[in-house]
Motif scaffolding. Structure first.
Motif, PDB file in Angstrom:
ATOM      1  N   UNK A 197       0.830  -1.207   0.000  1.00 51.88           N
ATOM      2  CA  UNK A 197       0.000   0.000   0.000  1.00 51.88           C
ATOM      3  C   UNK A 197       0.866   1.260   0.000  1.00 51.88           C
ATOM      4  N   UNK A 198       1.943   1.233   0.785  1.00 51.65           N
ATOM      5  CA  UNK A 198       2.866   2.371   0.807  1.00 51.65           C
ATOM      6  C   UNK A 198       3.455   2.593  -0.579  1.00 51.65           C
ATOM      7  N   UNK A 199       3.883   1.515  -1.226  1.00 51.76           N
ATOM      8  CA  UNK A 199       4.427   1.643  -2.586  1.00 51.76           C
ATOM      9  C   UNK A 199       3.379   2.233  -3.539  1.00 51.76           C
ATOM     10  N   UNK A 200       2.143   1.789  -3.376  1.00 50.49           N
ATOM     11  CA  UNK A 200       1.066   2.259  -4.263  1.00 50.49           C
ATOM     12  C   UNK A 200       0.838   3.760  -4.141  1.00 50.49           C
ATOM     13  N   UNK A 201       0.811   4.267  -2.907  1.00 46.69           N
ATOM     14  CA  UNK A 201       0.469   5.681  -2.711  1.00 46.69           C
ATOM     15  C   UNK A 201       1.672   6.616  -2.865  1.00 46.69           C
ATOM     16  N   UNK A 202       2.867   6.058  -3.028  1.00 49.57           N
ATOM     17  CA  UNK A 202       4.082   6.867  -3.211  1.00 49.57           C
ATOM     18  C   UNK A 202       4.320   7.184  -4.672  1.00 49.57           C
ATOM     19  N   UNK A 203       4.888   8.337  -4.903  1.00 48.37           N
ATOM     20  CA  UNK A 203       5.380   8.660  -6.240  1.00 48.37           C
ATOM     21  C   UNK A 203       6.631   7.832  -6.517  1.00 48.37           C
ATOM     22  N   UNK A 204       6.965   7.685  -7.784  1.00 53.49           N
ATOM     23  CA  UNK A 204       8.225   7.036  -8.151  1.00 53.49           C
ATOM     24  C   UNK A 204       9.377   7.839  -7.557  1.00 53.49           C
ATOM     25  N   UNK A 205      10.286   7.175  -6.891  1.00 49.73           N
ATOM     26  CA  UNK A 205      11.424   7.857  -6.274  1.00 49.73           C
ATOM     27  C   UNK A 205      11.133   8.484  -4.924  1.00 49.73           C
ATOM     28  N   UNK A 206       9.918   8.310  -4.413  1.00 49.78           N
ATOM     29  CA  UNK A 206       9.568   8.867  -3.097  1.00 49.78           C
ATOM     30  C   UNK A 206      10.418   8.230  -2.005  1.00 49.78           C
ATOM     31  N   UNK A 207      10.668   9.008  -0.941  1.00 48.03           N
ATOM     32  CA  UNK A 207      11.442   8.516   0.195  1.00 48.03           C
ATOM     33  C   UNK A 207      10.525   7.798   1.179  1.00 48.03           C
ATOM     34  N   UNK A 208      11.030   6.686   1.721  1.00 45.35           N
ATOM     35  CA  UNK A 208      10.356   5.984   2.798  1.00 45.35           C
ATOM     36  C   UNK A 208      11.332   5.932   3.967  1.00 45.35           C
ATOM     37  N   UNK A 209      10.929   6.512   5.098  1.00 45.75           N
ATOM     38  CA  UNK A 209      11.806   6.680   6.256  1.00 45.75           C
ATOM     39  C   UNK A 209      11.222   5.933   7.451  1.00 45.75           C
ATOM     40  N   UNK A 210      11.921   4.901   7.903  1.00 43.43           N
ATOM     41  CA  UNK A 210      11.408   4.039   8.964  1.00 43.43           C
ATOM     42  C   UNK A 210      12.356   3.997  10.165  1.00 43.43           C
ATOM     43  N   UNK A 211      11.786   3.963  11.359  1.00 43.32           N
ATOM     44  CA  UNK A 211      12.530   3.713  12.593  1.00 43.32           C
ATOM     45  C   UNK A 211      11.774   2.611  13.314  1.00 43.32           C
ATOM     46  N   UNK A 212      12.380   1.427  13.410  1.00 45.74           N
ATOM     47  CA  UNK A 212      11.667   0.258  13.920  1.00 45.74           C
ATOM     48  C   UNK A 212      12.538  -0.586  14.829  1.00 45.74           C
TER      49      UNK A 212
END
Length: 196
Positions: free
Chosen positions: A118-133
């Motif tokens: 779902x995150x990939x779907x709603x992101x633009x191409x080249x969008x940043x995904x920033x995670x702290x887990x």
């Protein structure tokens, strides 16, 4: 979703925030730009750190946590819009966001693979995904201890999986991992990716 956990989340997290979590959040969230989606925003701990975002759309499925986050949203430097939504069912069109953030949330998502798609779907191409887990540790003893504790931990802490290998899930999702920073001997990771 339990009712006690949202009430005590902030007091339980306060010592960890002082020991470094707040610094990690601040540095990570400072990289979020443009239109931002925050997945699992909890009580709004990240909201005050946004500076380069044009707008933050924040999703949180737990109504009690969402209610608590309203005050943080009102104090935010940038506009924050709150949505009572699950990570597996994001209420946004394809290719909407420039950045997605998630901090200490993938451990509790029931279907993390679906959430990443779902995150990939709603992101633009080249969008940043920033995670702290927090993740399953590589050490044999530490990892096995997490495996043993997880069933009890999940019941006590609102579905939190101590032993979830979020980095591996991210790699398998099709996101391109650019950088991984380890904290506390590998128990916590900052994972920076792009939607490739």
């Amino acid at each position: 979703m339990g009712t006690w956990f949202p009430k005590f989340y902030d007091p339980l997290m306060k010592p960890l925030e002082k020991m470094g979590f707040d610094k990690v959040r601040k540095e990570l969230i400072a990289k979020a730009e443009g239109r931002v989606l925050e997945v699992g925003s909890g009580t709004g701990a990240n909201f005050r750190h946004y500076r380069k975002a044009v707008e933050v759309d924040a999703t949180e499925p737990n109504p009690l946590m969402l209610k608590q986050s309203i005050k943080q949203a009102e104090k935010s430097y940038v506009p924050v819009v709150l949505y009572p939504a699950k990570a597996e069912e994001l209420p946004f069109p394809d290719k909407t966001f420039d950045t997605v953030t998630a901090t200490l949330v993938f451990c509790t998502i029931p279907e993390p693979e679906k959430a990443l798609q779902e995150i990939r779907r709603v992101c633009k191409q080249g969008a940043k995904i920033l995670l702290f887990e927090h993740v399953r540790m590589n050490g044999k003893l530490a990892g096995k201890t997490q495996d043993l504790l997880t069933p009890i931990w999940k019941k006590a802490f609102d579905g939190c999986h101590l032993n979830r290998n979020t980095l591996e899930l991210v790699k398998r999702s099709g996101l391109i991992v650019l950088d991984v920073t380890s904290y506390s001997g590998g128990l916590f990771l900052v994972i920076e990716c792009v939607n490739g």
